[in-house]
Write an enzyme that holds these catalytic residues in place. Structure first.
Site, PDB file in Angstrom:
ATOM      1  N   GLY A 640       2.217  -5.697   5.259  1.00 35.90           N
ATOM      2  CA  GLY A 640       1.441  -5.696   4.029  1.00 35.90           C
ATOM      3  C   GLY A 640       1.343  -4.302   3.459  1.00 35.90           C
ATOM      4  N   GLY A 642      -1.591  -1.580   1.425  1.00 43.07           N
ATOM      5  CA  GLY A 642      -2.955  -1.329   1.016  1.00 43.07           C
ATOM      6  C   GLY A 642      -3.002  -0.253  -0.044  1.00 43.07           C
ATOM      7  CD  GLU A 646       5.488   0.795   3.969  1.00 41.98           C
ATOM      8  OE1 GLU A 646       6.393   0.449   3.194  1.00 41.98           O
ATOM      9  OE2 GLU A 646       5.683   1.291   5.099  1.00 41.98           O
ATOM     10  CG  ASP A 758     -15.617  -6.261  -0.198  1.00 40.01           C
ATOM     11  OD1 ASP A 758     -15.825  -7.296  -0.858  1.00 40.01           O
ATOM     12  OD2 ASP A 758     -14.508  -5.716  -0.119  1.00 40.01           O
TER      13      ASP A 758
END
Length: 998
Positions: A640, A642, A646, A758
């Site tokens: 993935g 961010g 990476e 969050d």
């Protein structure tokens, strides 16, 4: 005197003689006990005949040419015959019900000329019950009639010529009998008849062995339908089955019926036919419940017959909890490949399992610590001051960390593998050992803390260096807090000297002070508490004294005021800079009246330390996160991306330890210092957490490139995507278990004083065992690619769909606002990752929440879970449950699964689901077709019509089962239709004034 005329006896006798050649005798049934059998008596029967000229005894032959005695009478020429024949007295024995079998011949009256008015074709059977023989006198009035006997077939003169044999057999029963015996009597009223045989008997059930139980001879009951219950006796070496005694029932026909219960062979014996035989040598049977003997398990034997268990061979043992059928085992060998890693006064040990586990699977490990003197060669146990992580004994994993060792000391550690029979063995212990020398330790406790000066708003303290500095002390940390506010927060002050002045205190307040020293090895323990009360506010006299002093020396006063003003200005600028510096988000938004270094809860709870309190962010990282060597990390693939770079998966292999799967966040090339600080800030936060439901930080790489954060690898990724991928595949209990894990992790964070801000399903990671862990401890990056995912206010971006209203409006983030977010996570989990509030805009979401509307229950969501969501969404944050309470509620649900089957609509208080301007007014539609078209499900119009759903009122009453019965198989379509039906139902209730907002 009336002379009776009779037909010649040879007519009947000849017929009887013919019968002797034609009839084959029947063997006596085994269940019958004979009391009388006229055929068995070859001498004269000598029964009583009255009158003597009536019945007469004659002889005949049976099929074996054996003489038999019979009686005949044939006085058919004269009317009103009354000829009696009585047997001798018959003892009934134990019988209560008697059977009489008669075999006879009877002449057809039509075959005899001139007797139509006087000839009969029947005779009567009587009995008289008595305890003894009453003599030869027949007293007819005492006899009880049993029956009138008629022949099924009668013979004629022609039958004699053609040798046709017509023998009749009739059986009658008598009972119940109460006296010791009885007589039978036969009354002739004018028939031509011959009694070929009379048999009297009773029935009983003969002794048998059934289910290893012996049932004795049993006489049948007195009634035709009676069953006599008999309890059996177990055969030798057998015992009754528990609460199931062997019983059978003897029927009136002499048959055993309805077996109940049984006997079973005792331990050491097995069934063979109707007996129990002992187990042979090398075999055993430990319980009567076992069917057969079994061969002795490995490493055991039996040297005699009938053994209930096998003995272990020398060197092998059986634990007290081991069942007899398992093999005998022995203690394991020593662990292999023992390695260690020393970190100052902490030692990590790791080893491989023993080569021989002794044949058992319950191998654990125990650690023995010895402190040794190399000079004298002596070792003594370490004592209770040493700490073991996770524990010293009963270790299931093959590693342990030993803490609180002395610095620069010699130790020997013995690691022993043990199993369930180790304590039974008399053999010498087998273990792996390693000897080490510890390095530098943290300093010992600060002592001699004293208050030097106490004023209204300041306190001066002094103290002595630790007795064992164990290195160079670089600074001291002073922790202080108001005594009556110890449950909330504390502050710290750092200094390099052994004295300090703590300012900005409240007058007339008791403060608690503790001090600890810091070296390269880390912090030592805090000193004992010192309580100090600041002075009260100054009185009028003090103001007068101040005025006098100012008059005497105005120059000094002016100078002091100028210096004080400069200092205050410097502190204001410094405070402003500190306040502006943030790690992911501004701490000025954190609730509280003072700017405090820490947020701390007592007693005994680890406290979250805000990395902002460190002037050098690198120092915070290195205090809370382990620095890893980049060579120990192997990056395998990119999984993935961010905000900072990476995200990869890989392996971490530390010296002397197993390699583990990890996730690696990398900092992209060309980063700024601020980006580096923000990137490592999350590691500074994560490094403080240690909980099974919070993602674990393995360490960081800051001394090489790329800069990396290494965390545990979570195989199933983010919770929301995982649920969408496995839509409908989990039970409610499994989903509640996931929610319980998330709540436990949040409870831990809340107890540490950390506010997540969050919390959402996308920020929950799932491992291969479906354990959910809270992650994502930085809010500085973009939350989703969708710009509508956040609502921008002054001070940053907020994930509106997950955020409490007070946090959106006033930026008040607390554990209570995290509880609101947790309620949204609950909704996400129960809906298998659906987007909260679906396609509504953020402004519509905010407006709907302000008006009191809340999300409806997801499909198939238990009412209790939706009620908990609504509790989390209370407008007043004080009314929301704490995470501690949420964990307790979910635990109760898991312990009582029936509570999760509560249908919707049984909540403790009525609710109104989400209604907003973007939701169609379903009550305005005129037909089911219009409604389906509005929700883009018009393809199912014919399905609804065929099933008879022609009105919106009938649709509003539909359940998920009704929807599925229409042939709608796509889960997504089922959910969409059911969600619309729930909203329609709520609008109808709202229209009639029954909808209530939260």
């Amino acid at each position: 005197m009336v002379v009776q005329t009779r037909y010649p006896s040879w007519i009947i006798l000849c017929y009887i003689w013919l019968l002797g050649f034609a009839h084959t005798g029947e063997a006596q049934a085994a269940k019958e006990v004979l009391l009388l059998d006229s055929k068995a008596q070859q001498t004269e029967l000598e029964w009583i005949s009255s009158p003597p000229s009536g019945w007469e005894e004659i002889s005949g032959l049976d099929e074996n040419y054996t003489p038999i005695r019979t009686y005949q009478v044939c006085q058919v020429m004269e009317p009103n015959q009354n000829n009696w024949l009585r047997t001798n007295w018959i003892s009934k024995g134990n019988a209560q019900r008697i059977f009489v079998e008669l075999k006879f011949t009877l002449r057809d009256c039509n075959s005899l000329p001139g007797v139509l008015g006087t000839c009969k074709e029947t005779f009567n059977l009587y009995y008289y019950e008595t305890d003894y023989d009453t003599g030869r006198n027949i007293r007819e009035n005492l006899y009880v009639k049993i029956d009138t006997i008629a022949a099924d077939e009668s013979f004629t003169q022609g039958d004699l010529g053609e040798r046709k044999m017509k023998l009749n057999t009739e059986v009658r029963e008598i009972g119940p009998l109460s006296k010791k015996g009885f007589y039978l009597a036969f009354q002739d009223v004018g028939a031509c008849i011959a009694l070929v045989s009379v048999k009297v008997y009773y029935k009983k059930c003969w002794s048998i062995i059934e289910n290893l139980a012996v049932f004795p001879d049993t006489v049948t009951g007195s009634e035709f339908s009676s069953l006599v219950e008999v309890r059996g006796t177990c055969v030798s070496s057998a015992e009754e089955e528990a609460e199931n005694s062997p019983r059978m029932h003897c029927s009136a026909e002499g048959e055993w019926l309805v077996p109940i219960g049984k006997c079973i062979c005792k331990a050491g014996y097995q069934q063979k036919g109707d007996t129990c035989e002992p187990c042979g040598r090398r075999f055993y049977k430990s319980s009567s419940q076992d069917l057969q003997c079994s061969r002795c398990p490995t490493h055991s034997f039996s040297d005699r017959e009938g053994s209930s268990r096998c003995e272990c061979e020398d060197g092998y043992y059986r634990a007290p909890s081991d069942p007899p059928y398992v093999a005998c085992t022995r203690p394991p060998s020593a662990p292999q490949n023992l390695i260690f890693n020393i970190n100052q006064t902490t030692v990590s040990l790791e080893w491989s399992p023993p080569a021989d586990n002794g044949g058992r699977n319950d191998v654990t490990y125990r650690i023995l610590c010895k402190r040794c003197s190399w000079e004298q060669g002596e070792c003594v146990p370490c004592g209770s001051n040493i700490g073991y992580m996770p524990q010293q004994t009963g270790l299931e994993d093959n590693y342990v960390t030993v803490m609180d060792l002395l610095a620069h000391a010699n130790y020997t550690f013995e690691v022993e593998a043990v199993n369930g029979v180790s304590d039974l063995s008399r053999s010498q212990r087998l273990f792996a050992a390693v000897s080490i020398t510890t390095g530098q330790a943290a300093p010992s406790q600060v002592s001699g803390v004293m208050k030097e000066r106490v004023l209204q708003r300041s306190v001066e303290l002094s103290w002595q260096e630790p007795e064992h500095p164990n290195g160079v002390i670089t600074e001291y940390e002073i922790k202080y807090y108001e005594k009556d506010q110890r449950e909330r927060t504390y502050s710290t002050l750092k200094t390099k000297s052994t004295s300090a002045s703590i300012n900005n205190l409240k007058p007339g307040t008791v403060y608690v002070f503790q001090i600890r020293a810091f070296t390269a090895a880390g912090y030592g323990n805090y000193s004992p508490r010192l309580d100090v009360a600041t002075l009260e506010e100054a009185s009028g006299k003090m103001f007068e004294a101040t005025a006098v002093s100012s008059e005497q020396n105005p120059v000094i006063i002016i100078a002091v005021v100028a210096v004080a003003g400069t200092i205050i200005l410097v502190f204001m600028v410094f405070g402003f800079i500190i306040g502006r510096r943030h790690c992911g988000y501004s701490k000025a938004d954190q609730e509280g009246d003072e700017e405090l270094y820490f947020h701390f809860k007592f007693p005994g709870t680890k406290t979250y330390i805000d990395p902002e309190t460190y002037e050098d962010p690198n120092r915070a990282v290195h205090q809370f996160a382990k620095e890893l060597d980049a060579s120990c990390i192997k990056i395998e693939r990119v999984i993935g991306a961010g905000e900072f770079g990476e995200v990869c998966s890989g392996r971490l292999k530390l010296p002397g330890k197993r390699d583990v799967a990890v996730a690696i966040k990398t900092l992209k090339v060309g980063y700024t210092e601020k980006q580096r600080r923000d990137f490592l800030c999350e590691a500074s936060i994560m490094g403080q957490f240690d909980h099974p439901n919070v993602v674990h930080l393995e360490g960081v790489v800051t001394r090489g490139k790329p800069v990396m954060i290494v965390i545990e690898f979570m195989e199933n990724g983010a919770l929301d995507a995982f649920l969408r991928k496995h839509d409908g595949q989990f039970t409610v209990i499994q989903l509640v278990g996931m929610l319980r894990g998330i709540a436990a992790g949040m409870r831990y964070l809340a107890d540490m004083g950390y506010v997540h801000r969050d919390l959402a399903a996308r920020n929950i990671l799932v491992n291969s065992n479906l354990v959910c862990k809270v992650s994502d401890f930085g809010l500085s990056r973009v939350i989703e690619d969708d710009p509508e995912a956040v609502y921008t206010t002054t001070g940053g971006k907020i994930p509106v769909r997950w955020t409490a209203p007070e946090a959106i409006q006033y930026r008040k983030f607390t554990s209570a606002s995290d509880v609101w977010s947790y309620g949204i996570v609950m909704w996400e989990v129960m809906s298998y990752g659906e987007r909260p509030y679906w396609d509504m805009s953020n402004q519509d979401v905010i407006k709907a929440i302000e008006e009191g509307y809340r999300l409806p229950a997801p499909m198939d969501c238990p009412a209790g879970l939706h009620q908990l969501m609504l509790d989390c969404w209370q407008k007043e944050r004080a009314e929301r449950p704490k995470f501690e309470q949420i964990v307790g509620i979910l635990d109760k649900m898991i312990r009582n699964p029936s509570s999760l089957k509560t249908p919707l609509g049984t909540c403790s208080r009525p609710i109104s689901p989400l209604l907003d301007q973007s939701t169609p007014d379903f009550t305005a539609f005129c037909s089911v077709g219009e409604w389906l078209q509005a929700i883009k499900m018009e393809r199912y119009k014919d399905n609804f019509t065929a099933a008879g759903y022609n009105s919106l009122e009938s649709v509003a009453r539909m359940t998920i089962d009704d929807v599925m019965s229409l042939g709608i198989t796509l889960v997504g379509h089922q959910k969409k239709i059911m969600s619309s039906i729930q909203t329609m139902r709520a609008q109808m209730l709202h229209l009639h004034g029954t909808g209530i907002q939260v």
